[in-house]
Scaffold this active site. Structure first.
Site, short mmCIF file in Angstrom:
data_model
loop_
_atom_site.label_atom_id
_atom_site.label_comp_id
_atom_site.label_asym_id
_atom_site.label_seq_id
_atom_site.Cartn_x
_atom_site.Cartn_y
_atom_site.Cartn_z
CE LYS A 170 -1.74 2.70 3.16
NZ LYS A 170 -1.76 4.00 2.42
CD GLU A 245 11.99 4.55 9.32
OE1 GLU A 245 11.78 5.49 10.12
OE2 GLU A 245 12.00 4.69 8.09
CB CYS A 279 11.98 9.30 9.94
SG CYS A 279 12.81 8.14 8.85
CD GLU A 378 9.25 12.57 12.96
OE1 GLU A 378 10.21 12.06 12.36
OE2 GLU A 378 8.18 11.98 13.16
#
Length: 477
Positions: A170, A245, A279, A378
């Site tokens: 996906k 992750e 990230c 973040e």
């Protein structure tokens, strides 16, 4: 305008069970640049069934057969590299130099690495009379993000196929074009029917169905920590393996030595790559407190040289990926200002002359404390926080004081000191002077996830371990 209204299931482009459409926006223009069909649990059922059926034969394929397939993929990927780059530019607004460079070439790098690893990977090992066998885990659901779309597809799909697994992918619905072209590459390379399947869709419609499906043996997810928690919850009732992750808030500890100026400038440049949408971005720069003013001056000068929106300039950065992301970044920049951090470059709003597109001003905060929102959350944009430390013990303590543990950096001329500091950072990868190695393990501690991607380490997530006891003795044990 692109229009992708079919899914790739069992070696064929097929219509959705029920046609539902989603517009895709180019974040550089804020205009719709295409549309995709988005799937449902019924489409996931079809894809998983195809993958389950194909696993019977693909799991028994030889190393040579899988190497041949990966080589065919490499040739086709390279042939379509320009198409992949154009797709990334449209879906992400990435400048062409970034799209054709790191965005596309990381996919090549992971494939070359997977081929090299597969040539010599040990799938069996004798231990006395016991044979330890590493077998493909089964059907793998792969859910990938929008920020490095080809990198994340590549570092999941290639090791899965190399180890004998079958997959259902996906791609992100925010950046689906590159996933579509990647799937066309799969089809042209001759991947056997059912070994690779792709269903476009969103998290609630496809992601949940894939992560909770009882016939999926493993789900590999890259995205936010919040979404990763939901994936794990959905997977828990069927006790499937989950590799994640997730987010990061990576420290970059700058040593107090003769390379200080270059280290600060390099940290700013690294932070701004891909508009800060990585990230593992070095988003928290730690400098000696006595040199905070000097660091701020260097960072300001460097950030002000970062061009925004000029695709012809290799130093330029593009927009962030969506209005939602733009709004989040603006909220967090305002939070940093409200909490007392010093804005020494950039700030809220768009850069001058860019009234259309989700462009963010390259922003640097100085005199940040580690309890501020901009140091904890973040941001996922071109926003750098500079924090001070008294000594390296405090630097390491501040660096490790985070919910995340994906990546860390140490910058400086004293290699022995950098090595010593790197060993103390609690993160899955630590880079000294921004070194890059796509064979190194990539993955996180704490809320940055579990499992490892890249190189031979990626293979292990897609394998089960079986011990055949008495294999070498001929005696029942």
């Amino acid at each position: 305008m692109r229009e992708y209204l079919k899914f790739y299931i069992d070696g064929q482009w097929v219509d959705p069970v029920e046609l539902r459409l989603l517009d895709v926006e180019n974040p550089a223009t804020e205009q719709v640049c295409g549309r995709i069909a988005i799937g449902s649990s019924a489409d996931v059922d079809r894809a998983v069934s195809a993958a389950r059926a194909a696993f019977v034969s693909w799991s028994q394929s030889t190393r040579e057969e899988r190497l041949d397939l990966l080589q065919a993929l490499l040739a086709e990927y390279q042939r379509r590299s320009a198409d992949l780059a154009h797709a990334v530019t449209e879906e992400m607004g990435a400048p062409p130099a970034l799209a054709a460079g790191p965005q596309v070439q990381m996919g090549v790098g992971h494939l070359v690495t997977a081929i090299d690893v597969l040539k010599n990977f040990s799938f069996e090992q004798s231990r006395g009379s016991t044979l330890v066998v590493k077998e493909p885990i089964g059907v793998c659901g792969l859910i990938t993000p929008w920020n490095w779309p080809l990198n994340q597809i590549a570092c999941k799909v290639y090791p899965a196929l190399a180890t004998g697994c079958t997959v259902v992918l996906k791609p992100s619905e925010v950046a689906p074009f590159s996933g579509q072209v990647f799937t066309e590459i799969i089809a042209a390379a001759g991947v056997p029917a059912g070994v690779y399947n792709m269903v476009h869709g969103d998290g609630p419609g496809v992601g949940v169905a894939l992560s909770s499906h009882p016939a999926v043996d493993m789900v590999s997810f890259t995205g936010s920590t919040r979404a990763g928690i939901e994936v794990a919850r959905n997977a828990a009732p069927t006790v499937k393996r989950v590799a994640q992750e997730l987010g990061g808030k990576s420290p970059n500890i700058v040593l107090d030595d003769e390379s200080f100026t270059a280290s600060v400038a390099g940290g700013v440049a690294s932070m701004m790559l891909n508009s800060g949408q990585s990230c593992n971005a070095p988003s928290r720069m730690l400098v000696p407190r006595a040199r905070m003013q000097e660091a701020a001056a260097v960072a300001t000068a460097t950030a002000e040289q970062v061009k925004v929106g000029n695709p012809a300039d290799r130093t330029a950065i593009g927009p962030v990926a969506s209005r939602a992301q733009f709004d989040k970044i603006q909220r967090l920049i305002q939070a940093g200002m409200d909490e007392g951090a010093d804005v020494v470059a950039g700030g809220p709003g768009r850069p001058d002359g860019l009234d259309v597109g989700y462009y963010v001003r390259p922003t640097v905060f100085a005199n940040v404390s580690n309890d501020m929102t901009v140091a904890r959350e973040e941001i996922f944009g071109p926003v750098l926080c500079i924090l001070g430390y008294e000594d390296l013990d405090e630097a390491v303590s501040i660096g490790n004081d985070t919910d995340y543990g994906l990546y860390g950096y140490v910058s400086g001329a004293d290699l022995e000191q950098a090595r010593a500091v790197a060993r103390r950072i609690r993160a899955g990868t630590v880079s000294i002077n921004h070194a890059i190695d796509i064979s190194a393990p990539f993955g996180g501690y704490k809320q940055s996830g579990n499992g490892r991607e890249w190189g031979e380490f990626a293979f292990h997530d897609f394998l089960e371990i079986k011990g055949i006891v008495g294999y070498g003795s001929g005696v029942d044990a």
